[in-house]
Design a protein around this motif. Structure first.
Motif, PDB file in Angstrom:
ATOM      1  N   ASP A   2       0.840  -1.193   0.000  1.00  0.00           N
ATOM      2  CA  ASP A   2       0.000   0.000   0.000  1.00  0.00           C
ATOM      3  C   ASP A   2       0.881   1.251   0.000  1.00  0.00           C
ATOM      4  OD1 ASP A   2      -1.873   2.020   0.570  1.00  0.00           O
ATOM      5  OD2 ASP A   2      -3.141   0.602   1.647  1.00  0.00           O
ATOM      6  N   GLU A   3       0.742   2.069  -1.025  1.00  0.00           N
ATOM      7  CA  GLU A   3       1.569   3.274  -1.131  1.00  0.00           C
ATOM      8  C   GLU A   3       1.110   4.379  -0.191  1.00  0.00           C
ATOM      9  OE1 GLU A   3       1.679   4.439  -5.205  1.00  0.00           O
ATOM     10  OE2 GLU A   3       2.878   2.701  -5.832  1.00  0.00           O
ATOM     11  N   ARG A   4       0.025   4.159   0.531  1.00  0.00           N
ATOM     12  CA  ARG A   4      -0.447   5.172   1.479  1.00  0.00           C
ATOM     13  C   ARG A   4       0.304   5.139   2.803  1.00  0.00           C
ATOM     14  NH1 ARG A   4      -6.146   3.907   2.736  1.00  0.00           N
ATOM     15  NH2 ARG A   4      -5.304   1.788   2.584  1.00  0.00           N
ATOM     16  N   VAL A   5       1.195   4.159   2.978  1.00  0.00           N
ATOM     17  CA  VAL A   5       1.893   4.026   4.253  1.00  0.00           C
ATOM     18  C   VAL A   5       3.392   4.067   4.034  1.00  0.00           C
ATOM     19  CG1 VAL A   5       1.798   1.509   4.131  1.00  0.00           C
ATOM     20  CG2 VAL A   5       2.131   2.614   6.345  1.00  0.00           C
ATOM     21  N   ALA A   6       4.082   4.760   4.934  1.00  0.00           N
ATOM     22  CA  ALA A   6       5.549   4.787   4.947  1.00  0.00           C
ATOM     23  C   ALA A   6       6.018   4.399   6.342  1.00  0.00           C
ATOM     24  CB  ALA A   6       6.065   6.180   4.586  1.00  0.00           C
TER      25      ALA A   6
END
Length: 208
Positions: A2-6
């Motif tokens: 998921d690219e919404r989380v770092a």
């Protein structure tokens, strides 16, 4: 992933543990904020994990490191993970999915286990005179299963069910960035310990 989380990992002489931590974060946007390590942590991370963004910083404490990592990343969620902790397969996806289902949750915490598989209590209650007395006077040892005597350490349950808790320990926290934007960054006056307690209190006071 998921690219919404770092992921944000703050290090200080973390060379013995950082490999397992970062191996479990492969495929996740990751920032390592190094607070002045002397053991080769920075060189090792840069050589072994070229996709990880490393920021070398003055050691102003854990909260300050978290804040640097937040400024270096974007997205809906930030995973704060200790350098000596690591995720099991599917854990991050489950955390994000749960956070999506609870839009007013500022912080999501997982069940933490020690390397031998035993439970590591990962929630706390806000400190009160009574709760601190149960800890420092060892009253909680009189009844380990009692929630009244173990509220400071999240006693009374085995972290095996969903609960609304007061404080999630900073070893592993999934932060909702909208909540951080609302209440502000971690208070950098806390060098180590209690920074997450203060943050969680501010989130709750703001209605999260």
């Amino acid at each position: 992933m998921d690219e919404r989380v770092a992921a944000i990992v703050v290090t200080y002489d973390a060379r013995p543990w950082i490999e397992q931590c970062l191996d479990a974060l492969r495929g996740v946007e990751t920032v390592v904020v190094d607070n002045g390590s002397h053991d080769g942590t920075v060189a090792f991370v840069r050589e072994r994990y070229p996709d990880v963004h490393v920021v070398e910083a003055e050691n102003r404490g854990l909260g300050a490191g978290w804040n640097i990592g937040l400024r270096e990343t974007s997205g809906d969620y930030a995973l704060l993970l200790n350098a000596d902790a690591w995720l099991l397969d599917g854990a991050l996806e489950r955390l994000v999915a749960f956070a999506d289902s609870r839009p007013r949750a500022a912080v999501i915490g997982p069940r933490l286990l020690d390397p031998d598989g035993t439970l590591q209590r990962s929630v706390r209650g806000f400190p009160t005179v009574w709760r601190l007395a149960t800890e420092y006077l060892f009253l909680r040892k009189l009844a380990p299963g009692s929630s009244a005597l173990n509220a400071f350490y999240g006693g009374g349950f085995d972290h095996d069910e969903v609960r609304d808790v007061e404080v999630v320990m900073g070893a592993c926290m999934l932060l909702r960035r909208a909540a951080v934007d609302d209440v502000g960054e971690c208070d950098e006056d806390y060098f180590l310990f209690s920074e997450e307690t203060d943050w969680c209190y501010r989130f709750r006071e703001a209605g999260w």
